[in-house]
Design an enzyme around this catalytic site. Structure first.
Site, mmCIF file in Angstrom:
data_model
loop_
_atom_site.group_PDB
_atom_site.id
_atom_site.type_symbol
_atom_site.label_atom_id
_atom_site.label_comp_id
_atom_site.label_asym_id
_atom_site.label_seq_id
_atom_site.Cartn_x
_atom_site.Cartn_y
_atom_site.Cartn_z
ATOM 1 N N TYR A 56 0.853 -1.182 0.000
ATOM 2 C CA TYR A 56 0.000 0.000 0.000
ATOM 3 C C TYR A 56 0.899 1.246 0.000
ATOM 4 O O TYR A 56 1.544 1.561 1.004
ATOM 5 C CB TYR A 56 -0.909 0.038 1.222
ATOM 6 C CG TYR A 56 -1.993 -0.999 1.260
ATOM 7 C CD1 TYR A 56 -2.330 -1.752 0.133
ATOM 8 C CD2 TYR A 56 -2.713 -1.225 2.424
ATOM 9 C CE1 TYR A 56 -3.341 -2.694 0.175
ATOM 10 C CE2 TYR A 56 -3.737 -2.171 2.475
ATOM 11 C CZ TYR A 56 -4.040 -2.900 1.356
ATOM 12 O OH TYR A 56 -5.044 -3.844 1.394
ATOM 13 N N PHE A 211 -14.186 -5.989 -0.995
ATOM 14 C CA PHE A 211 -15.277 -5.557 -1.871
ATOM 15 C C PHE A 211 -16.629 -5.739 -1.169
ATOM 16 O O PHE A 211 -17.579 -6.295 -1.742
ATOM 17 C CB PHE A 211 -15.288 -6.317 -3.199
ATOM 18 C CG PHE A 211 -14.061 -6.111 -4.051
ATOM 19 C CD1 PHE A 211 -13.400 -4.892 -4.064
ATOM 20 C CD2 PHE A 211 -13.573 -7.136 -4.847
ATOM 21 C CE1 PHE A 211 -12.282 -4.698 -4.854
ATOM 22 C CE2 PHE A 211 -12.451 -6.948 -5.644
ATOM 23 C CZ PHE A 211 -11.799 -5.730 -5.649
ATOM 24 N N PRO A 212 -16.768 -5.288 0.082
ATOM 25 C CA PRO A 212 -18.017 -5.528 0.814
ATOM 26 C C PRO A 212 -19.208 -4.766 0.256
ATOM 27 O O PRO A 212 -20.347 -5.092 0.593
ATOM 28 C CB PRO A 212 -17.686 -5.049 2.228
ATOM 29 C CG PRO A 212 -16.641 -3.997 2.023
ATOM 30 C CD PRO A 212 -15.796 -4.508 0.882
ATOM 31 N N LEU A 213 -18.940 -3.772 -0.598
ATOM 32 C CA LEU A 213 -20.023 -3.034 -1.240
ATOM 33 C C LEU A 213 -19.953 -3.141 -2.756
ATOM 34 O O LEU A 213 -20.534 -2.338 -3.475
ATOM 35 C CB LEU A 213 -19.992 -1.560 -0.808
ATOM 36 C CG LEU A 213 -20.261 -1.305 0.671
ATOM 37 C CD1 LEU A 213 -20.054 0.161 1.013
ATOM 38 C CD2 LEU A 213 -21.674 -1.748 1.054
ATOM 39 N N GLY A 214 -19.250 -4.167 -3.263
ATOM 40 C CA GLY A 214 -19.051 -4.309 -4.696
ATOM 41 C C GLY A 214 -17.827 -3.562 -5.156
ATOM 42 O O GLY A 214 -17.012 -3.097 -4.357
ATOM 43 N N PRO A 218 -15.802 -5.175 -13.880
ATOM 44 C CA PRO A 218 -16.970 -5.673 -14.627
ATOM 45 C C PRO A 218 -17.568 -6.901 -13.950
ATOM 46 O O PRO A 218 -16.851 -7.767 -13.452
ATOM 47 C CB PRO A 218 -16.371 -6.035 -15.992
ATOM 48 C CG PRO A 218 -15.146 -5.181 -16.120
ATOM 49 C CD PRO A 218 -14.590 -5.072 -14.725
#
Length: 308
Positions: A56, A211-214, A218
């Site tokens: 990071y 990615f807990p909210l997407g 694609p």
């Protein structure tokens, strides 16, 4: 319905179920004091679990954490290995999967964080998408990787081993080594790994979804755009993102969240998720939204020849 517990077990320690993902602190590269301020506010709000990686900001984020979090703060620092920065590549990272690369990454994290032992290190296997995949000489047998991780645990360089971006088959194979945590893509609309989550509940393994909210990748719709989520948010007086995260906490007791942000205001919004109460009708509607999302697209894992 609401989350009944505010803490969960992570690698043998009891931590708050809402932690902090540090990746977005990269944006403060030119204003490091602002990044430190976000971390200080996170600690004030009760964060005792910070997820980071040496890649990071190429060590920048770990440096911020070292500055902001004292050794006696009681904060569990979790890192990950399996990739290194690649600013000019297709992705900003490239795989670093070979055992010697895993060890080098642990050493980099130890130096950057100023620690003698990292309490938990997740091996990002890159078996499942979206995103980075291992190819060529970076396709490494999981047993070789686990042997190196276990050796570093025995040496006291790391406290516990986690896995990330793996298939359910790989987790089952790795259980005898002792796995403390799984980090895989998972959210209300992407429930490919429901069987793995069930396994983690049975084996008392922490589930820390990314990615807990997407995501913008694609095929990964954003949870906050879903009409059912929006309706539940209006009903509860919360934001759609808070509803999506609260659903995750309600779904299983071993789920921990590490929402990331570089903003103090957004941090405070994330930390208020524990106050969001999903009533039974909203919960039933939300459960139904992603129930059919169970297909597990993967990059094929590498196994020892006699186990294929």
């Amino acid at each position: 319905m609401s989350t009944t517990t505010t803490t969960a077990s992570l690698a043998g320690r009891t931590v708050a179920r809402i932690g902090f993902g540090a990746m977005q602190l990269e944006r403060h590269h030119d204003t490091p004091d602002a990044g430190v301020a976000v971390l200080h506010r996170a600690l004030e709000l009760g964060v005792d679990h910070i997820d980071t990686a040496d890649f990071y900001g190429n060590g920048f984020v770990n440096d911020l954490i070292r500055r902001a979090v004292s050794a006696d703060a009681g904060v569990m620092i979790v890192s990950k290995v399996g990739a290194v920065p690649d600013p000019g590549g297709e992705f900003p990272l490239r795989p670093a999967q070979r055992p010697e690369e895993l060890r080098a990454a642990v050493q980099d994290n130890l130096r950057g964080l100023g620690l003698d032992t990292i309490p938990l290190v997740n091996l990002r296997r890159l078996e499942v998408g979206p995103g980075l995949a291992a190819q060529g000489d970076q396709v490494v047998a999981v047993d070789d990787q686990l042997a190196e991780m276990a050796a570093m645990r025995d040496e006291g360089l790391i406290g516990a081993i986690g896995l990330s971006a793996v298939t359910t088959e790989t987790l089952r194979h790795a259980l005898p080594v002792g796995i403390a945590c799984i980090q895989n893509p998972y959210n209300l609309l992407d429930r490919r790994f429901e069987d793995m989550l069930d396994l983690c509940v049975r084996e008392d393994i922490a589930w820390v979804p990314f990615f807990p909210l997407g995501s913008a990748f694609p095929g990964m719709p954003k949870v906050t755009d879903d009409p059912t989520v929006i309706a539940a948010a209006e009903h509860t007086g919360a934001t759609p993102s808070q509803v999506g995260l609260a659903w995750l906490l309600d779904h299983t007791p071993n789920t921990l969240l590490i929402p990331g942000t570089g903003s103090v205001g957004h941090l405070e919004e994330n930390m208020s998720i524990a106050d969001v109460h999903l009533e039974t009708a909203s919960r039933i509607a939300l459960d139904a939204v992603g129930a059919a999302s169970t297909t597990e697209p993967i990059h094929p894992p590498t196994w020892p020849r006699d186990e294929r």
